[in-house]
Design a protein around this motif. Structure first.
Motif, PDB file in Angstrom:
ATOM      1  N   GLY A 123       0.752  -1.256   0.000  1.00  0.00           N
ATOM      2  CA  GLY A 123       0.000   0.000   0.000  1.00  0.00           C
ATOM      3  C   GLY A 123       0.777   1.299   0.000  1.00  0.00           C
ATOM      4  N   HIS A 124       2.034   1.322   0.440  1.00  0.00           N
ATOM      5  CA  HIS A 124       2.603   2.622   0.820  1.00  0.00           C
ATOM      6  C   HIS A 124       2.923   3.590  -0.310  1.00  0.00           C
ATOM      7  CE1 HIS A 124       7.202   1.575   0.853  1.00  0.00           C
ATOM      8  NE2 HIS A 124       6.585   0.942  -0.115  1.00  0.00           N
ATOM      9  N   HIS A 125       2.885   3.116  -1.570  1.00  0.00           N
ATOM     10  CA  HIS A 125       3.046   4.066  -2.683  1.00  0.00           C
ATOM     11  C   HIS A 125       1.709   4.642  -3.151  1.00  0.00           C
ATOM     12  CE1 HIS A 125       7.224   3.063  -3.042  1.00  0.00           C
ATOM     13  NE2 HIS A 125       6.992   1.799  -3.354  1.00  0.00           N
ATOM     14  N   TRP A 161       9.945   0.738   7.105  1.00  0.00           N
ATOM     15  CA  TRP A 161      11.317   0.284   6.837  1.00  0.00           C
ATOM     16  C   TRP A 161      11.426  -0.450   5.502  1.00  0.00           C
ATOM     17  CZ3 TRP A 161      10.504  -2.808  11.866  1.00  0.00           C
ATOM     18  CH2 TRP A 161      10.020  -4.105  11.609  1.00  0.00           C
ATOM     19  N   ASP A 162      10.400  -0.406   4.684  1.00  0.00           N
ATOM     20  CA  ASP A 162      10.505  -0.912   3.305  1.00  0.00           C
ATOM     21  C   ASP A 162      11.678  -0.212   2.623  1.00  0.00           C
ATOM     22  OD1 ASP A 162       8.452  -2.309   1.094  1.00  0.00           O
ATOM     23  OD2 ASP A 162       9.691  -0.725   0.237  1.00  0.00           O
ATOM     24  N   VAL A 163      12.329  -0.886   1.664  1.00  0.00           N
ATOM     25  CA  VAL A 163      13.507  -0.297   1.021  1.00  0.00           C
ATOM     26  C   VAL A 163      13.144   0.933   0.188  1.00  0.00           C
ATOM     27  CG1 VAL A 163      13.543  -1.575  -1.180  1.00  0.00           C
ATOM     28  CG2 VAL A 163      15.698  -0.934  -0.076  1.00  0.00           C
ATOM     29  N   HIS A 164      11.857   1.015  -0.205  1.00  0.00           N
ATOM     30  CA  HIS A 164      11.404   2.163  -0.985  1.00  0.00           C
ATOM     31  C   HIS A 164      10.774   3.215  -0.072  1.00  0.00           C
ATOM     32  CE1 HIS A 164      11.184  -1.372  -3.752  1.00  0.00           C
ATOM     33  NE2 HIS A 164      11.799  -0.523  -4.551  1.00  0.00           N
ATOM     34  N   HIS A 165      10.861   4.461  -0.488  1.00  0.00           N
ATOM     35  CA  HIS A 165      10.175   5.504   0.270  1.00  0.00           C
ATOM     36  C   HIS A 165       8.662   5.375   0.070  1.00  0.00           C
ATOM     37  CE1 HIS A 165       8.739   9.803   0.810  1.00  0.00           C
ATOM     38  NE2 HIS A 165       9.227   9.455   1.990  1.00  0.00           N
ATOM     39  N   PHE A 248      10.109  -6.162   3.320  1.00  0.00           N
ATOM     40  CA  PHE A 248      11.360  -6.880   3.587  1.00  0.00           C
ATOM     41  C   PHE A 248      12.290  -6.834   2.366  1.00  0.00           C
ATOM     42  CE2 PHE A 248       8.330  -8.917   6.641  1.00  0.00           C
ATOM     43  CZ  PHE A 248       8.942  -8.427   7.800  1.00  0.00           C
ATOM     44  N   ASP A 249      12.122  -5.787   1.550  1.00  0.00           N
ATOM     45  CA  ASP A 249      12.964  -5.664   0.357  1.00  0.00           C
ATOM     46  C   ASP A 249      14.270  -4.921   0.633  1.00  0.00           C
ATOM     47  OD1 ASP A 249      11.398  -3.444   0.777  1.00  0.00           O
ATOM     48  OD2 ASP A 249      10.491  -3.416  -1.219  1.00  0.00           O
ATOM     49  N   ALA A 250      14.527  -4.534   1.910  1.00  0.00           N
ATOM     50  CA  ALA A 250      15.858  -4.039   2.272  1.00  0.00           C
ATOM     51  C   ALA A 250      16.769  -5.214   2.647  1.00  0.00           C
ATOM     52  CB  ALA A 250      15.757  -3.045   3.431  1.00  0.00           C
ATOM     53  N   GLU A 290       4.543  -4.940   3.365  1.00  0.00           N
ATOM     54  CA  GLU A 290       4.576  -4.086   2.162  1.00  0.00           C
ATOM     55  C   GLU A 290       5.329  -4.857   1.078  1.00  0.00           C
ATOM     56  OE1 GLU A 290       3.032  -1.203   1.702  1.00  0.00           O
ATOM     57  OE2 GLU A 290       2.661  -0.335   3.690  1.00  0.00           O
ATOM     58  N   GLY A 291       6.584  -4.454   0.724  1.00  0.00           N
ATOM     59  CA  GLY A 291       7.328  -5.150  -0.322  1.00  0.00           C
ATOM     60  C   GLY A 291       8.141  -6.316   0.220  1.00  0.00           C
ATOM     61  N   GLY A 292       9.044  -6.814  -0.641  1.00  0.00           N
ATOM     62  CA  GLY A 292       9.857  -7.994  -0.289  1.00  0.00           C
ATOM     63  C   GLY A 292       9.674  -9.014  -1.392  1.00  0.00           C
ATOM     64  N   TYR A 293      10.727  -9.252  -2.211  1.00  0.00           N
ATOM     65  CA  TYR A 293      10.539  -9.993  -3.456  1.00  0.00           C
ATOM     66  C   TYR A 293      11.395 -11.232  -3.585  1.00  0.00           C
ATOM     67  CZ  TYR A 293       7.930  -5.806  -3.945  1.00  0.00           C
ATOM     68  OH  TYR A 293       7.035  -4.808  -3.690  1.00  0.00           O
ATOM     69  N   ASP A 294      12.219 -11.525  -2.586  1.00  0.00           N
ATOM     70  CA  ASP A 294      12.896 -12.815  -2.530  1.00  0.00           C
ATOM     71  C   ASP A 294      12.112 -13.681  -1.554  1.00  0.00           C
ATOM     72  OD1 ASP A 294      15.615 -14.439  -2.957  1.00  0.00           O
ATOM     73  OD2 ASP A 294      14.966 -14.633  -0.880  1.00  0.00           O
TER      74      ASP A 294
HETATM   75 ZN   LIG Z   1       9.399  -1.728  -1.428  1.00  0.00          ZN
END
Ligand SMILES: [Zn+2]
Length: 343
Positions: A123-125, A161-165, A248-250, A290-294
């Motif tokens: 959701g955060h974007h 703390w998602d890797v994206h803003h 968890f994409d960081a 939120e994200g995280g792709y591995d």
């Molecule tokens: Zn992300």
């Protein structure tokens, strides 16, 4: 031990953004599988409810909600080059926003001490009137505004703390002091926002806190930012509820992000947030995926954070390593925020 509500549902697999799209159904499949293996004693397993249209409109324009609803009648709908809907996406996105509301309600009503919601699409974007970056409705922003409008809270903290803003969340609350938005993110990187001097505007000046970091920073740098920027601001803000945009994409394995956070790092971040929640708001907090792709990084990090949520807050914080590379960023952050907060 603390009791953690865990929101999950197989229906989150139904949103399909396209072949080879990184935001794929397998993400929640591996998270659900991981959740099945957790010790059940401390977990309160919950099924999500759908967010109502009125709840979506706490953050989104009615015309935009109607646009997403219309996408359900088409085989495929492209919001932008990255963000697509399938016929089940509208319902799934309502269930994602509702899943975070289910998590928040469990904590507010005392059924659980804290909560984690395994939801997608993320959701955060998502902006008030536009889908963006794989996101349709801004799940965490809707939960934050729900806490304010429907539960009477006056101060809600969002830790992203998602890797994206999280440009959507920042934008929705940019001129409001009711929600303090804090983000660590890779920079420069998608979506391009989240500079140190973006601190909020008008009545919200000082209530947006960004920590942009170059690629390859990892656990020690993140922990230092949490200790030296987030913690002092939060102790002055005194939130009544804390939401985490838990991407968890960081993670160092992530194929999209370029950071080097480990699963132990994510649990150390969660421990810090949990301690701030214990100090400020009786431990009330809820995290949303939120994200995280591995897939492995996602399941390992998710497990590590959910297990951390179940531990008592009184346990000592893990020692922060050096992390000295991030000090210039912390100093510049203090410079831009000095009008609003003491460091
Ligand atoms: Zn992300």
């Amino acid at each position: 031990m603390l009791r953690t509500a865990l929101v999950s549902d197989r229906r989150y697999l139904k949103h399909f953004a396209g072949r080879r799209h990184p935001e794929r159904p397998a993400r929640v499949a591996v998270m659900n599988e991981m959740a099945e293996q957790l010790g059940r004693a401390r977990i309160l397993a919950l099924s999500p409810r759908e967010a109502s249209v009125e709840e979506l409109e706490l953050c989104h324009d009615p015309a935009y909600v109607a646009e997403v609803e219309r996408s359900a009648s088409m085989p495929r709908y492209d919001f932008d080059p990255d963000t697509h809907a399938s016929p089940d996406s509208y319902q799934t996105a309502r269930l994602a926003a509702g899943g975070v509301l289910t998590a928040v309600e469990a904590v507010m009503d005392g059924a659980a001490d804290n909560a984690f919601a395994i939801v997608r699409p993320p959701g955060h974007h998502a902006l008030a009137a536009r889908a963006m970056g794989f996101c349709l409705f801004n799940n965490v922003a809707i939960a934050a505004r729900y806490l304010i409008r429907r539960r009477g809270l006056k101060r809600v903290l969002v830790v992203d703390w998602d890797v994206h803003h999280g440009n959507g969340t920042q934008d929705i609350f940019y001129d409001s002091a009711e929600v303090l938005y804090f983000s660590t993110h890779q920079f420069p990187f998608y979506p391009g926002s989240g500079r140190l001097d973006e601190v909020g505007a008008g009545g919200g000046a000082g209530y947006t806190v960004n920590a942009p970091m170059p690629a390859k920073f990892g656990d020690n740098e993140y922990l230092r930012v949490f200790d030296d920027v987030l913690a002092p601001v939060v102790r002055q803000y005194r939130p009544e509820f804390i939401l985490i945009s838990a991407g968890f994409d960081a993670h160092f394995r992530d194929p999209l992000g370029g950071m080097r956070v480990t699963e132990a790092g994510f649990s150390a971040l969660a421990r810090r947030v949990k301690r701030l929640a214990a100090e400020c708001c009786g431990g009330r907090m809820a995290a949303a995926l939120e994200g995280g792709y591995d897939l492995k990084a996602l399941a390992d990090s998710g497990r590590s954070v959910i297990e951390e949520l179940g531990r008592e807050a009184g346990e000592p914080l893990a020692r922060v390593g050096d992390g000295a590379r991030v000090i210039p960023i912390i100093e510049r952050s203090h410079y831009f925020l000095a009008r609003y907060w003491k460091f």
